[in-house]
Write a protein that holds these residues in place. Structure first.
Motif, PDB file in Angstrom:
ATOM      1  N   CYS A  93       0.778  -1.669  -0.027  1.00  0.00           N
ATOM      2  CA  CYS A  93      -0.003   0.492  -0.191  1.00  0.00           C
ATOM      3  C   CYS A  93       0.417   1.016  -0.165  1.00  0.00           C
ATOM      4  O   CYS A  93       1.547   1.232   0.620  1.00  0.00           O
ATOM      5  N   GLU A  94       0.258   2.219  -0.405  1.00  0.00           N
ATOM      6  CA  GLU A  94       0.959   3.732   0.170  1.00  0.00           C
ATOM      7  C   GLU A  94       0.469   4.574   0.832  1.00  0.00           C
ATOM      8  O   GLU A  94      -0.968   4.512   1.200  1.00  0.00           O
ATOM      9  N   PRO A  95       2.064   4.134   1.986  1.00  0.00           N
ATOM     10  CA  PRO A  95       1.189   4.618   3.078  1.00  0.00           C
ATOM     11  C   PRO A  95       0.619   6.086   3.489  1.00  0.00           C
ATOM     12  O   PRO A  95       1.902   6.991   3.069  1.00  0.00           O
ATOM     13  N   PHE A  96      -0.033   6.409   4.274  1.00  0.00           N
ATOM     14  CA  PHE A  96      -0.661   7.828   4.249  1.00  0.00           C
ATOM     15  C   PHE A  96       0.802   8.451   5.580  1.00  0.00           C
ATOM     16  O   PHE A  96       0.873   8.217   6.363  1.00  0.00           O
ATOM     17  N   LYS A  97       1.323   9.822   4.687  1.00  0.00           N
ATOM     18  CA  LYS A  97       2.093   9.850   6.235  1.00  0.00           C
ATOM     19  C   LYS A  97       1.377  11.006   7.526  1.00  0.00           C
ATOM     20  O   LYS A  97       2.274  11.793   7.985  1.00  0.00           O
ATOM     21  N   VAL A  98       0.763  10.197   8.277  1.00  0.00           N
ATOM     22  CA  VAL A  98       0.169  10.545   9.352  1.00  0.00           C
ATOM     23  C   VAL A  98       0.245   9.846   9.778  1.00  0.00           C
ATOM     24  O   VAL A  98      -0.318   8.543  10.005  1.00  0.00           O
ATOM     25  N   GLU A  99       0.447   9.839  11.302  1.00  0.00           N
ATOM     26  CA  GLU A  99      -0.351   8.194  12.351  1.00  0.00           C
ATOM     27  C   GLU A  99      -1.163   9.258  12.649  1.00  0.00           C
ATOM     28  O   GLU A  99      -1.397  10.290  13.054  1.00  0.00           O
ATOM     29  N   MET A 100      -2.438   8.576  12.733  1.00  0.00           N
ATOM     30  CA  MET A 100      -3.857   8.062  13.478  1.00  0.00           C
ATOM     31  C   MET A 100      -3.483   8.190  14.974  1.00  0.00           C
ATOM     32  O   MET A 100      -4.045   7.457  15.660  1.00  0.00           O
ATOM     33  N   VAL A 101      -3.318   9.064  15.445  1.00  0.00           N
ATOM     34  CA  VAL A 101      -3.484   8.850  17.489  1.00  0.00           C
ATOM     35  C   VAL A 101      -5.035   9.131  18.212  1.00  0.00           C
ATOM     36  O   VAL A 101      -5.398  10.202  17.807  1.00  0.00           O
ATOM     37  N   ILE A 102      -5.110   8.430  18.464  1.00  0.00           N
ATOM     38  CA  ILE A 102      -6.451   9.132  19.523  1.00  0.00           C
ATOM     39  C   ILE A 102      -6.361   8.036  20.612  1.00  0.00           C
ATOM     40  O   ILE A 102      -5.846   7.491  21.183  1.00  0.00           O
ATOM     41  N   ARG A 103      -7.245   9.553  21.664  1.00  0.00           N
ATOM     42  CA  ARG A 103      -6.526   9.219  23.049  1.00  0.00           C
ATOM     43  C   ARG A 103      -8.032   9.219  23.762  1.00  0.00           C
ATOM     44  O   ARG A 103      -8.391  10.011  23.276  1.00  0.00           O
ATOM     45  N   GLY A 104      -8.271   7.794  24.390  1.00  0.00           N
ATOM     46  CA  GLY A 104      -9.500   8.380  25.787  1.00  0.00           C
ATOM     47  C   GLY A 104      -9.030   8.717  26.913  1.00  0.00           C
ATOM     48  O   GLY A 104     -10.054   9.382  27.734  1.00  0.00           O
ATOM     49  N   ASP A 199      -4.526   4.428  25.137  1.00  0.00           N
ATOM     50  CA  ASP A 199      -4.606   5.742  23.544  1.00  0.00           C
ATOM     51  C   ASP A 199      -3.799   4.471  22.461  1.00  0.00           C
ATOM     52  O   ASP A 199      -3.199   3.644  23.268  1.00  0.00           O
ATOM     53  N   THR A 200      -4.133   5.195  21.771  1.00  0.00           N
ATOM     54  CA  THR A 200      -3.649   4.265  20.714  1.00  0.00           C
ATOM     55  C   THR A 200      -2.992   4.862  19.678  1.00  0.00           C
ATOM     56  O   THR A 200      -3.449   6.112  19.717  1.00  0.00           O
ATOM     57  N   LYS A 201      -2.569   4.716  17.712  1.00  0.00           N
ATOM     58  CA  LYS A 201      -2.342   4.992  17.196  1.00  0.00           C
ATOM     59  C   LYS A 201      -2.384   3.856  16.066  1.00  0.00           C
ATOM     60  O   LYS A 201      -2.064   2.782  16.063  1.00  0.00           O
ATOM     61  N   TYR A 202      -2.965   3.766  15.252  1.00  0.00           N
ATOM     62  CA  TYR A 202      -3.697   3.505  13.670  1.00  0.00           C
ATOM     63  C   TYR A 202      -2.793   4.001  12.601  1.00  0.00           C
ATOM     64  O   TYR A 202      -2.285   5.531  12.397  1.00  0.00           O
ATOM     65  N   GLU A 203      -2.080   3.025  11.382  1.00  0.00           N
ATOM     66  CA  GLU A 203      -1.572   3.967  10.563  1.00  0.00           C
ATOM     67  C   GLU A 203      -2.359   3.120   9.323  1.00  0.00           C
ATOM     68  O   GLU A 203      -2.848   1.800   9.159  1.00  0.00           O
ATOM     69  N   PHE A 204      -2.248   4.484   8.099  1.00  0.00           N
ATOM     70  CA  PHE A 204      -3.569   3.963   6.807  1.00  0.00           C
ATOM     71  C   PHE A 204      -2.827   3.504   5.728  1.00  0.00           C
ATOM     72  O   PHE A 204      -1.709   4.386   5.277  1.00  0.00           O
ATOM     73  N   GLY A 205      -2.986   2.703   4.411  1.00  0.00           N
ATOM     74  CA  GLY A 205      -2.390   3.342   3.824  1.00  0.00           C
ATOM     75  C   GLY A 205      -3.539   2.743   2.291  1.00  0.00           C
ATOM     76  O   GLY A 205      -4.377   2.523   2.475  1.00  0.00           O
ATOM     77  N   LYS A 206      -2.689   3.174   1.353  1.00  0.00           N
ATOM     78  CA  LYS A 206      -3.904   3.431  -0.142  1.00  0.00           C
ATOM     79  C   LYS A 206      -3.124   1.574  -0.953  1.00  0.00           C
ATOM     80  O   LYS A 206      -2.167   2.083  -1.234  1.00  0.00           O
TER      81      LYS A 206
END
Length: 316
Positions: A93-104, A199-206
């Protein structure tokens, strides 16, 4: 000390490229296939520690595999197979250049920023009157730019991501939606195990077809912070530190030994005895997060084991 895998130099059939990340080595093969080796490297404050942690790569790879299987009904992911305890194979995949961090909860980096007097994090307001490890009214998404090895990830706001054209608005809305869904499911899985996903982080790609998919790792102790649910409220009420399941114990040890990844600071020496305790903590994390007993892979010759398992998979 038992054998660890710190670096790799494989040459698989159809191999086109290799990328060495902080913890993972990513091999690009033909037929749009990626092969990811989870090493035993340990990174903290964006710095890779000089010694490996026994079984850490296996632990991360197996937690991530299990969590991808447990969330694939919600969010598509890149994973196809895991032919070896340290290896995942999937779609390039082509990774997005951001990490999606989410905090509860207000912990870790968010708590350090809050203590420094900041009330905005990545363009999101944090309420007044909170104390460390309090729950946010609702989870907040605080993205970070992905750093190259040796550089620091940097906080970035949604507005800046869109203004700088790092991600299109349509894709970014999809990333936010997937991030919230994954965090909700991860929180439910954690609750079943008597844990709180903090909290955690996710990485996504296309994919080459333009589909947004989850890549890399998910809900591992390297990408996530967990608290034990039992006694959480009482510890908050008494201003006591929370019982954590995450890499934070390593960060705290480094801070106590004068290291926060800042210029001029030296990584403190890690004794074999300390490394053994870190390995044991990772095994504890695995068993608590998955609810399964950890089975140690054969580490007498990790490189040979990986090579044989991968070649057997590729041949079939």
């Amino acid at each position: 000390m038992c054998n660890t895998i710190i670096s790799t130099n494989f040459n698989f059939p159809g191999q086109k490229h290799v990328y060495h990340g902080k913890v993972r080595e990513v091999y690009t093969l033909e037929n749009n296939t990626l092969l990811m080796v989870a090493t035993d490297r340990l990174s903290a404050f964006d710095v890779v520690m000089p010694k490996g942690i026994p079984y850490k790569g296996q632990i991360l790879n197996q937690i991530a595999t299990k969590m991808m299987r447990d969330t694939e009904d919600l969010v598509p992911n890149w994973l196809i197979a895991t032919p070896d305890p340290n290896v995942a194979i999937g779609e390039a995949c082509e990774p997005f250049k951001v990490e999606m961090v989410i905090r509860g909860y207000m912990s870790g980096h968010a708590a350090r920023e809050y203590k420094a007097g900041k009330r905005m994090l990545c363009g999101i307001a944090m309420p007044e009157g909170m104390k460390e490890n309090d729950k946010f009214p609702q989870p907040i998404i605080t993205p970070a730019t992905k750093a190259e090895m040796g550089d620091h990830d940097e906080d970035i706001s949604r507005e800046e991501i869109l203004n700088r054209g790092i991600v299109s608005e349509e894709d970014y809305l999809q990333l936010e939606d997937y991030t919230r869904k994954l965090f909700q499911r991860g929180s439910e899985i954690a609750a079943e195990r008597g844990l709180i996903l903090v909290d955690t982080k996710y990485e996504f790609g296309k994919t080459k077809d333009g589909k947004v998919v989850l890549i890399d790792e998910i809900h591992t102790p390297d990408s996530s912070r967990y608290f034990y649910a039992e006694g959480y409220q009482e510890r908050q009420k008494n201003n006591e530190p929370q019982k954590q399941l995450s890499k934070e114990f390593v960060r705290q040890w480094l801070i106590q030994n004068g290291f926060q990844g800042l210029e001029g600071q030296q990584v403190p020496a890690m004794t074999d005895a300390y490394i053994k305790t870190v390995s044991e903590r990772y095994i504890e994390l695995y068993e608590n997060i998955t609810g399964e007993k950890f089975v140690k892979a054969d580490v007498s010759n990790i490189h040979k084991r990986i090579e044989e398992n991968v070649l057997h998979y590729l041949a079939n």
